[in-house]
Design a protein around this motif. Structure first.
Motif, PDB file in Angstrom:
ATOM      1  N   GLY A  96       0.825  -1.212   0.000  1.00 47.22           N
ATOM      2  CA  GLY A  96       0.000   0.000   0.000  1.00 47.22           C
ATOM      3  C   GLY A  96       0.855   1.256   0.000  1.00 47.22           C
ATOM      4  O   GLY A  96       0.549   2.237  -0.689  1.00 47.22           O
ATOM      5  N   ASP A 200      -7.114   6.112   0.832  1.00 53.47           N
ATOM      6  CA  ASP A 200      -6.265   5.029   1.336  1.00 53.47           C
ATOM      7  C   ASP A 200      -7.179   4.018   2.010  1.00 53.47           C
ATOM      8  O   ASP A 200      -7.660   4.230   3.121  1.00 53.47           O
ATOM      9  N   TYR A 203      -7.728  -0.300   5.353  1.00 54.98           N
ATOM     10  CA  TYR A 203      -8.539  -0.965   6.395  1.00 54.98           C
ATOM     11  C   TYR A 203      -9.998  -1.130   5.976  1.00 54.98           C
ATOM     12  O   TYR A 203     -10.869  -1.310   6.835  1.00 54.98           O
ATOM     13  N   THR A 236      -4.091  -2.671  -0.080  1.00 51.73           N
ATOM     14  CA  THR A 236      -2.998  -3.550   0.325  1.00 51.73           C
ATOM     15  C   THR A 236      -3.517  -4.911   0.787  1.00 51.73           C
ATOM     16  O   THR A 236      -4.641  -5.005   1.277  1.00 51.73           O
ATOM     17  N   SER A 238      -1.884  -6.281   3.157  1.00 53.11           N
ATOM     18  CA  SER A 238      -1.240  -6.383   4.471  1.00 53.11           C
ATOM     19  C   SER A 238      -2.188  -6.669   5.624  1.00 53.11           C
ATOM     20  O   SER A 238      -1.900  -7.513   6.465  1.00 53.11           O
ATOM     21  N   ARG A 247       4.673  -7.386   1.215  1.00 47.40           N
ATOM     22  CA  ARG A 247       4.755  -6.149   0.440  1.00 47.40           C
ATOM     23  C   ARG A 247       3.991  -6.269  -0.893  1.00 47.40           C
ATOM     24  O   ARG A 247       4.559  -6.236  -1.971  1.00 47.40           O
TER      25      ARG A 247
HETATM   26  C1  LIG Z   1      -3.381   3.947   6.779  1.00 43.47           C
HETATM   27  C2  LIG Z   1      -2.421   2.999   6.167  1.00 43.47           C
HETATM   28  N1  LIG Z   1      -2.321   2.953   4.843  1.00 43.47           N
HETATM   29  C3  LIG Z   1      -1.479   2.130   4.223  1.00 43.47           C
HETATM   30  C4  LIG Z   1      -0.681   1.290   4.952  1.00 43.47           C
HETATM   31  C5  LIG Z   1       0.243   0.480   4.120  1.00 43.47           C
HETATM   32  O1  LIG Z   1       0.529  -0.767   4.483  1.00 43.47           O
HETATM   33  P1  LIG Z   1       1.471  -1.631   3.538  1.00 43.47           P
HETATM   34  O2  LIG Z   1       2.523  -0.738   3.003  1.00 43.47           O
HETATM   35  O3  LIG Z   1       1.984  -2.690   4.433  1.00 43.47           O
HETATM   36  O4  LIG Z   1       0.590  -2.148   2.474  1.00 43.47           O
HETATM   37  C6  LIG Z   1      -0.715   1.308   6.350  1.00 43.47           C
HETATM   38  C7  LIG Z   1       0.178   0.483   7.163  1.00 43.47           C
HETATM   39  O5  LIG Z   1       0.271   0.593   8.352  1.00 43.47           O
HETATM   40  C8  LIG Z   1      -1.624   2.183   6.968  1.00 43.47           C
HETATM   41  O6  LIG Z   1      -1.742   2.255   8.296  1.00 43.47           O
END
Ligand SMILES: Cc1ncc(COP(=O)(O)O)c(C=O)c1O
Length: 395
Positions: A96, A200, A203, A236, A238, A247
């Motif tokens: 992300g 973004d 979540y 993401t 993640s 990643r």
């Molecule tokens: C608000 C937000 N956006 C994006 C990310 C990106 O996560 P990643 O780079 O692991 O995909 C995070 C990670 O903590 C986040 O808190």
């Protein structure tokens, strides 16, 4: 000599707190944004199978066609958008953070105005700053632990000469989740003024408030998209699929933007690794039960943490609507969150992130990542209660 913009970037204050605990194995660590569960084995197996089959080569800049197609159908299923999302609207990225940095690189000229809703994960405002943008924060308000946005404040800040409005909802660190009607008003405003709206959505699957959740996701920009909207969603694997270390992420953007972004990807990382993309494909194809379980586990951990904290005098907190954090404060301890977070590590063995790490609007608060077992959360609260019961130390 480095560029002055780089020298002026603040270092991560979460890292500064974590460094205070170096060499101590007894600290309970709730400071980073990830859980204690490894990625499900069916996802790991897909990566292993790809490696065993020799999948060790460069990939297309925009990602494996199979993964882009799977993302398109996943997003159409989830958001039922007015404009069907085709593969021409999708690029795969190395997580992300990379999606967001590519978007900024493609849109920002030095001096451009970027409006960001804060407090927020520090990477969001820092990346535009690296490119020389003027970053304008619009602060959420907090009353009795509940975080809300005064939408008019955001609309007023998003002037016609604004290049990007950046919104992270559900929000890290507050859990604030923007209702659909606010998204719709904001989108109409950005359309009117030709502003890029960048969402973004890290979540989006981790939303606990039944009144806000739609079809298992948070309200957002994709549902009411017009074909030519200057709207981009960064996302993401993640958080929802517990894949932080892999990643892997993606963006949804207008086709003319995706056509160009391949070049930017080429000059950044060139492509996401093929075996990691195979893992992402397995996550999309078989991962729905795992996403549902992650969201359910987080909701129950959130509630366990709040129940335990309710026994501690002076805590100001309310249930966050989404994400994986409680952003709270403690009466009598609201002036210096960095000093408090360091003392909690050193004196109580409790690792929390200082609110000021998420912008000056977060000062006085602490962020507790509740992606942990109930037993660990309860032990953390006991340590906090014990710390607060002790007489204040002389400075
Ligand atoms: C608000 C937000 N956006 C994006 C990310 C990106 O996560 P990643 O780079 O692991 O995909 C995070 C990670 O903590 C986040 O808190």
């Amino acid at each position: 000599v480095l560029r002055s913009t780089i020298a002026a970037l603040p270092a991560s204050l979460i890292r500064e707190v974590a460094n205070a605990g170096i060499g101590r194995s007894d600290v309970l660590k709730f400071w980073f944004g990830e859980g204690d569960q490894a990625t499900p084995s069916f996802i790991r197996d897909a990566a292993k199978a790809a490696l065993d089959a020799g999948d060790t080569f460069y990939q297309h800049n925009l990602g494996l066609p199979e993964l882009r197609a799977a993302l398109a159908s996943y997003l159409n299923r989830l958001h039922r958008p007015a404009v069907e999302i085709g593969i021409d609207r999708i690029a795969v990225t190395s997580a992300g953070v990379h999606a967001l940095s590519l978007i900024d690189q493609a849109l920002i000229d030095p001096g451009d105005r970027v409006v960001v809703v804060t407090p927020v994960w520090p990477n969001l405002p820092s990346m535009p700053k690296i490119l020389g943008a003027e970053v304008v924060p619009v602060a959420l308000d907090c009353r009795a632990g509940v975080w809300t946005l005064d939408l008019q404040k955001l609309l007023d800040a998003a002037t016609p000469r604004t290049r990007i409005v950046l919104v992270n909802s559900p929000n890290n660190p507050t859990g604030w989740t923007m209702p659909q009607r606010d998204w719709d008003v904001l989108l109409a405003h950005c359309r009117r003024h030709g502003i890029w709206l960048v969402s973004d959505d890290a979540y989006e699957r981790l939303v606990f408030d039944e009144a806000l959740a739609v079809n298992g996701h948070a309200p957002g920009v994709l549902a009411h998209l017009n074909p030519d909207d200057r709207v981009i969603s960064a996302n993401t694997f993640s958080k929802a699929w517990t894949m932080t270390g892999w990643r892997l992420g993606w963006m949804v953007a207008p086709p003319h933007f995706i056509e160009q972004i391949g070049k930017v990807i080429e000059y950044n990382t060139s492509c996401a690794p093929g075996f990691v993309q195979r893992a992402g494909l397995a996550a999309l194809e078989q991962g729905e039960p795992c996403v549902a379980a992650t969201a359910a586990r987080l909701r129950s951990s959130r509630d366990a943490l709040l129940v335990a904290l309710a026994t501690v005098p002076g805590i100001e907190a309310a249930p966050p609507a989404g994400a994986m954090y409680l952003f709270f404060r403690i009466a009598g301890h609201t002036d210096d969150s960095l000093a408090l977070a360091k003392r909690l590590v050193i004196e109580a063995g409790l690792g929390l992130a200082p609110g000021v790490a998420f912008g000056p609007e977060g000062e006085g608060y602490l962020r507790w990542c509740f992606a942990a077992s109930d037993a660990l959360l309860v032990e953390g609260v006991e340590r906090l209660a014990h710390f607060l019961q002790r007489p204040a130390r002389a400075a």
